[in-house]
Design a protein around this motif. Structure first.
Motif, PDB file in Angstrom:
ATOM      1  N   THR A  32       0.742  -1.281   0.000  1.00  0.00           N
ATOM      2  CA  THR A  32       0.118  -0.032  -0.037  1.00  0.00           C
ATOM      3  C   THR A  32       0.817   1.268   0.101  1.00  0.00           C
ATOM      4  N   TYR A  33       1.997   1.202   0.824  1.00  0.00           N
ATOM      5  CA  TYR A  33       2.795   2.723   1.033  1.00  0.00           C
ATOM      6  C   TYR A  33       3.922   2.214   0.171  1.00  0.00           C
ATOM      7  N   GLY A  34       4.387   1.372  -0.396  1.00  0.00           N
ATOM      8  CA  GLY A  34       5.546   1.406  -1.275  1.00  0.00           C
ATOM      9  C   GLY A  34       6.701   1.090  -0.461  1.00  0.00           C
ATOM     10  N   LEU A  35       6.583   0.201   0.829  1.00  0.00           N
ATOM     11  CA  LEU A  35       7.605  -0.060   1.737  1.00  0.00           C
ATOM     12  C   LEU A  35       8.275  -1.511   1.413  1.00  0.00           C
ATOM     13  N   GLU A  36       9.529  -1.721   1.656  1.00  0.00           N
ATOM     14  CA  GLU A  36      10.165  -3.132   2.048  1.00  0.00           C
ATOM     15  C   GLU A  36       9.297  -3.702   3.074  1.00  0.00           C
ATOM     16  N   GLU A  37       8.860  -4.989   3.061  1.00  0.00           N
ATOM     17  CA  GLU A  37       8.429  -5.653   4.190  1.00  0.00           C
ATOM     18  C   GLU A  37       9.275  -5.717   5.368  1.00  0.00           C
ATOM     19  N   GLU A  38      10.503  -5.743   4.935  1.00  0.00           N
ATOM     20  CA  GLU A  38      11.469  -5.840   6.131  1.00  0.00           C
ATOM     21  C   GLU A  38      11.304  -4.560   7.060  1.00  0.00           C
ATOM     22  N   SER A  39      10.855  -3.256   6.620  1.00  0.00           N
ATOM     23  CA  SER A  39      11.039  -2.304   7.014  1.00  0.00           C
ATOM     24  C   SER A  39       9.649  -1.953   7.664  1.00  0.00           C
ATOM     25  N   VAL A  40       8.548  -2.555   7.917  1.00  0.00           N
ATOM     26  CA  VAL A  40       7.390  -2.250   8.539  1.00  0.00           C
ATOM     27  C   VAL A  40       7.397  -2.866  10.005  1.00  0.00           C
ATOM     28  N   VAL A  41       6.944  -1.694  10.544  1.00  0.00           N
ATOM     29  CA  VAL A  41       7.203  -1.812  12.063  1.00  0.00           C
ATOM     30  C   VAL A  41       5.653  -1.643  12.744  1.00  0.00           C
ATOM     31  N   PHE A  42       5.474  -2.737  13.215  1.00  0.00           N
ATOM     32  CA  PHE A  42       3.979  -2.766  13.847  1.00  0.00           C
ATOM     33  C   PHE A  42       4.175  -2.010  15.413  1.00  0.00           C
ATOM     34  N   PRO A  43       3.229  -1.323  15.613  1.00  0.00           N
ATOM     35  CA  PRO A  43       3.215  -0.629  17.135  1.00  0.00           C
ATOM     36  C   PRO A  43       2.684  -1.809  18.204  1.00  0.00           C
ATOM     37  N   LYS A  44       3.638  -2.019  18.986  1.00  0.00           N
ATOM     38  CA  LYS A  44       3.341  -3.224  19.966  1.00  0.00           C
ATOM     39  C   LYS A  44       2.055  -2.982  20.887  1.00  0.00           C
ATOM     40  N   SER A  45       1.510  -1.899  21.123  1.00  0.00           N
ATOM     41  CA  SER A  45       0.287  -1.934  22.066  1.00  0.00           C
ATOM     42  C   SER A  45      -1.029  -1.856  21.316  1.00  0.00           C
ATOM     43  N   ARG A  46      -0.881  -1.371  19.952  1.00  0.00           N
ATOM     44  CA  ARG A  46      -2.037  -1.326  19.224  1.00  0.00           C
ATOM     45  C   ARG A  46      -2.095  -2.520  17.881  1.00  0.00           C
ATOM     46  N   VAL A  47      -2.121  -3.705  18.193  1.00  0.00           N
ATOM     47  CA  VAL A  47      -2.232  -4.763  17.124  1.00  0.00           C
ATOM     48  C   VAL A  47      -3.320  -5.736  17.619  1.00  0.00           C
ATOM     49  N   HIS A  48      -2.983  -6.446  18.255  1.00  0.00           N
ATOM     50  CA  HIS A  48      -3.804  -7.587  18.790  1.00  0.00           C
ATOM     51  C   HIS A  48      -5.337  -7.089  19.481  1.00  0.00           C
ATOM     52  N   GLY A  49      -6.386  -7.295  18.837  1.00  0.00           N
ATOM     53  CA  GLY A  49      -7.584  -6.839  19.463  1.00  0.00           C
ATOM     54  C   GLY A  49      -8.198  -5.750  18.733  1.00  0.00           C
ATOM     55  N   TYR A  50      -7.292  -4.918  17.827  1.00  0.00           N
ATOM     56  CA  TYR A  50      -7.839  -3.860  17.220  1.00  0.00           C
ATOM     57  C   TYR A  50      -8.148  -4.078  15.838  1.00  0.00           C
ATOM     58  N   THR A  51      -8.771  -2.972  15.177  1.00  0.00           N
ATOM     59  CA  THR A  51      -9.076  -3.259  13.798  1.00  0.00           C
ATOM     60  C   THR A  51      -7.990  -3.104  12.709  1.00  0.00           C
ATOM     61  N   ASP A  52      -8.243  -3.652  11.445  1.00  0.00           N
ATOM     62  CA  ASP A  52      -6.976  -3.518  10.467  1.00  0.00           C
ATOM     63  C   ASP A  52      -6.729  -2.259  10.071  1.00  0.00           C
ATOM     64  N   GLU A  53      -7.909  -1.384   9.874  1.00  0.00           N
ATOM     65  CA  GLU A  53      -7.912   0.133   9.613  1.00  0.00           C
ATOM     66  C   GLU A  53      -6.829   0.892  10.539  1.00  0.00           C
ATOM     67  N   SER A  54      -7.016   0.668  11.878  1.00  0.00           N
ATOM     68  CA  SER A  54      -6.433   1.253  12.700  1.00  0.00           C
ATOM     69  C   SER A  54      -5.022   0.821  12.950  1.00  0.00           C
TER      70      SER A  54
END
Length: 237
Positions: A32-54
């Motif tokens: 979507t954003y033209g990034l390398e997969e290896e550079s994608v950083v997930f925020p630790k506290s807002r992943v599990h239990g949240y919506t995909d859009e957020s």
């Protein structure tokens, strides 16, 4: 509504019915954003239990994308995720089979008169693929479910289930006969916000940590007898 209706069971998907795996979101964010997969950083506290859009917006920002660009990519993300899931079906089947006991629990609930649906942060297209590929869609009425493209805030999704249930069955959903089954603290909080009962399954967090969030019941695993017993007690109490 059938006279055999015993109540509504609302399943979370990732981490509850199938193991959670961020590869699909990682690929979709990168594309979507033209990034390398290896550079994608997930925020630790807002992943599990949240919506995909957020998750996608927060992840894009954490990965160095400007906030306005991150927000502007959400519509494209929907299209990309559909392609990612379609391309990955064989991989999904190989690497993310349903948790043991998931299918048996659904079958048992169906046989005892419970209507079943989902409330998930997944986009509908992603949830439908995951459930179909894992063989868990047989007893789920997804027409009354709520998905991550229905609302960005997960706490707004129970109202979607209520609205769709009422429209389909011609009667208001009884919160006292509604049981959410999830695995994350936000699943518990979301269910409580709606006035639903909630069962937490310790697939990703230790049971004692889940119990600190005060679900009605905490289970170590999905076992058809344990799930049915807990749901029956909650739905008729």
């Amino acid at each position: 509504m059938s006279a055999a209706y015993a109540g509504l069971v609302v399943w979370d998907v990732d981490g509850t019915l199938i193991p959670a795996d961020l590869r699909w979101l990682r690929r979709a964010v990168a594309s979507t954003y033209g990034l390398e997969e290896e550079s994608v950083v997930f925020p630790k506290s807002r992943v599990h239990g949240y919506t995909d859009e957020s998750i996608v917006v927060d992840t894009a920002i954490a990965s160095g994308v400007q906030p306005e660009v991150a927000e502007g990519g959400v519509e494209r993300f929907h299209e990309v995720m559909a392609r990612v899931m379609s391309d990955g079906e064989q991989e999904l089947a190989r690497d993310q089979p349903a948790y043991p006991g998931a299918a048996d629990s659904m079958t048992s609930l169906h046989e005892h008169g419970f209507v079943q649906t989902v409330l998930t942060g997944n986009l509908r297209v992603a949830a439908e693929v995951k459930l179909r590929v894992s063989g868990l869609d047989r007893y789920l009425d997804q027409s009354i479910g709520a998905f991550g493209d229905d609302a960005r805030d997960r706490f707004e999704l129970p109202a979607v289930v209520m609205k769709r249930f009422a429209a389909k069955f011609g009667t208001a959903l009884d919160a006292n006969r509604t049981v959410v089954i999830g695995d994350a603290p936000n699943d518990i909080a979301c269910a409580r916000h709606a006035g639903f009962h909630v069962i937490a399954v310790a697939h990703r967090m230790p049971r004692n940590e889940l119990e600190q969030r005060s679900p009605d019941v905490a289970l170590d695993r999905l076992d058809a007898n344990l799930v049915l017993s807990a749901v029956v007690k909650l739905a008729v109490s």
